[in-house]
Write a protein that holds these residues in place. Structure first.
Motif, PDB file in Angstrom:
ATOM      1  N   SER A  60      -5.594  -9.927  -7.001  1.00  0.00           N
ATOM      2  CA  SER A  60      -4.236  -9.956  -6.478  1.00  0.00           C
ATOM      3  C   SER A  60      -3.238  -9.787  -7.622  1.00  0.00           C
ATOM      4  O   SER A  60      -3.546 -10.053  -8.786  1.00  0.00           O
ATOM      5  N   VAL A  61      -2.042  -9.352  -7.293  1.00  0.00           N
ATOM      6  CA  VAL A  61      -1.006  -9.206  -8.313  1.00  0.00           C
ATOM      7  C   VAL A  61      -0.656 -10.573  -8.910  1.00  0.00           C
ATOM      8  O   VAL A  61      -0.409 -10.680 -10.114  1.00  0.00           O
ATOM      9  N   ARG A  62      -0.649 -11.591  -8.092  1.00  0.00           N
ATOM     10  CA  ARG A  62      -0.368 -12.933  -8.606  1.00  0.00           C
ATOM     11  C   ARG A  62      -1.366 -13.321  -9.684  1.00  0.00           C
ATOM     12  O   ARG A  62      -0.985 -13.809 -10.758  1.00  0.00           O
ATOM     13  N   GLU A  63      -2.652 -13.103  -9.433  1.00  0.00           N
ATOM     14  CA  GLU A  63      -3.681 -13.438 -10.418  1.00  0.00           C
ATOM     15  C   GLU A  63      -3.556 -12.562 -11.654  1.00  0.00           C
ATOM     16  O   GLU A  63      -3.698 -13.041 -12.789  1.00  0.00           O
ATOM     17  N   LEU A  64      -3.289 -11.293 -11.457  1.00  0.00           N
ATOM     18  CA  LEU A  64      -3.149 -10.372 -12.583  1.00  0.00           C
ATOM     19  C   LEU A  64      -2.000 -10.776 -13.497  1.00  0.00           C
ATOM     20  O   LEU A  64      -2.149 -10.842 -14.730  1.00  0.00           O
ATOM     21  N   LEU A  65      -0.834 -11.061 -12.921  1.00  0.00           N
ATOM     22  CA  LEU A  65       0.324 -11.397 -13.735  1.00  0.00           C
ATOM     23  C   LEU A  65       0.153 -12.742 -14.434  1.00  0.00           C
ATOM     24  O   LEU A  65       0.602 -12.921 -15.573  1.00  0.00           O
ATOM     25  N   LEU A  76      -8.397  -6.650 -15.805  1.00  0.00           N
ATOM     26  CA  LEU A  76      -8.050  -6.832 -14.398  1.00  0.00           C
ATOM     27  C   LEU A  76      -7.161  -5.690 -13.912  1.00  0.00           C
ATOM     28  O   LEU A  76      -6.312  -5.189 -14.648  1.00  0.00           O
ATOM     29  N   VAL A  77      -7.347  -5.324 -12.656  1.00  0.00           N
ATOM     30  CA  VAL A  77      -6.543  -4.297 -11.991  1.00  0.00           C
ATOM     31  C   VAL A  77      -5.973  -4.905 -10.720  1.00  0.00           C
ATOM     32  O   VAL A  77      -6.703  -5.541  -9.947  1.00  0.00           O
ATOM     33  N   GLY A  78      -4.694  -4.734 -10.496  1.00  0.00           N
ATOM     34  CA  GLY A  78      -4.095  -5.233  -9.264  1.00  0.00           C
ATOM     35  C   GLY A  78      -4.439  -4.347  -8.079  1.00  0.00           C
ATOM     36  O   GLY A  78      -4.372  -3.111  -8.181  1.00  0.00           O
TER      37      GLY A  78
END
Length: 252
Positions: A60-65, A76-78
């Motif tokens: 997820s973008v949350r995890e990536l950021l 990691l890739v969003g």
């Protein structure tokens, strides 16, 4: 309390390269797909397998950021899925689980159980109901807002802009019982006024497509991934993204 001299002189860390965020929409039958928004589950499976072979993992973008803010997460890739199509549960979710991936699903709380009425061409595609969105969240999918009803925010008047950003966040928070951190600009269109409205609404980040000079945590660039994206095309898109995108302030 005084600050040690060496700490006071230490420069702020330079912004890191823009994270690679893939943009998907529908996962299902792509035989009638004039906007090229659909991939088959089989194609998605091959694309996620490509990530794995390169030592990458979709999240997820949350995890990536969060990882990038810690100076980590270069592997990691969003993965983002726009619009909240009902086929996410049947077409995308089983494939994501198979590859131990997570994702962010951007939905429209003003269209629970509706369809893609904003697309004048092509077939009507059903959207997730409120229960379907809860089911996706229970499976570990991050839920973000795509606005209320899929409007171009750069053409919205002030009350509509506030409704699309603030009210959609409130509606999703009430549905899910958790804070909603992410926003996605419908059509990918963005200007300074829209970015400011999204930030003021309390979102931690927002996704665009090609935000140009507005590039940042509240206007993250993304790469469209479609049915024709084979391993070779994905490799090219991945490399070009890293070469062309501006660094993002706040990420290392």
């Amino acid at each position: 309390m005084s600050v040690p001299a060496d700490t006071a002189r230490r420069p702020a860390p330079a912004p890191g390269p823009a994270p690679w965020v893939a943009m998907y929409h529908s996962v299902g039958d792509c035989s009638d797909d004039p906007y090229r928004i659909t991939v088959t589950p089989e194609r998605l499976d091959r694309q996620l397998a490509w990530l794995t072979r390169r030592g990458l993992r979709g999240v997820s973008v949350r995890e990536l950021l969060a990882a990038r803010a810690r100076g980590e997460g270069r592997d990691l890739v969003g993965l983002t899925f726009d619009d909240g199509y009902a086929d996410f549960l049947t077409g995308a979710l089983p494939v994501l689980h198979r590859h131990s991936c997570t994702a962010t699903l951007f939905v429209l709380p003003g269209r629970y159980g509706g369809d893609n009425a904003w697309d004048p061409l092509g077939p009507r595609k059903p959207l997730l109901s409120a229960d379907g969105i809860r089911e996706a969240a229970a499976e570990g999918v991050e839920i973000g807002s795509h606005g209320l009803v899929h409007l171009d925010l750069t053409k919205a008047d002030d009350p509509t802009l506030a409704s699309e950003t603030v009210e959609s966040r409130i509606a999703l928070a009430e549905l899910l019982g958790v804070d909603v951190e992410g926003f996605c600009y419908p059509y990918g269109t963005v200007d300074r006024r829209a970015v400011d409205a999204v930030r003021e609404a309390g979102y931690a980040y927002a996704c665009a497509i090609d935000p140009g000079p507005l590039n940042g945590v509240h206007a993250l660039p993304r790469v469209h991934v479609g049915q024709n994206d084979t391993s070779a095309r994905l490799f090219l898109k991945y490399r070009l993204h890293r070469l062309r995108r501006r660094p993002v302030e706040g990420l290392r």
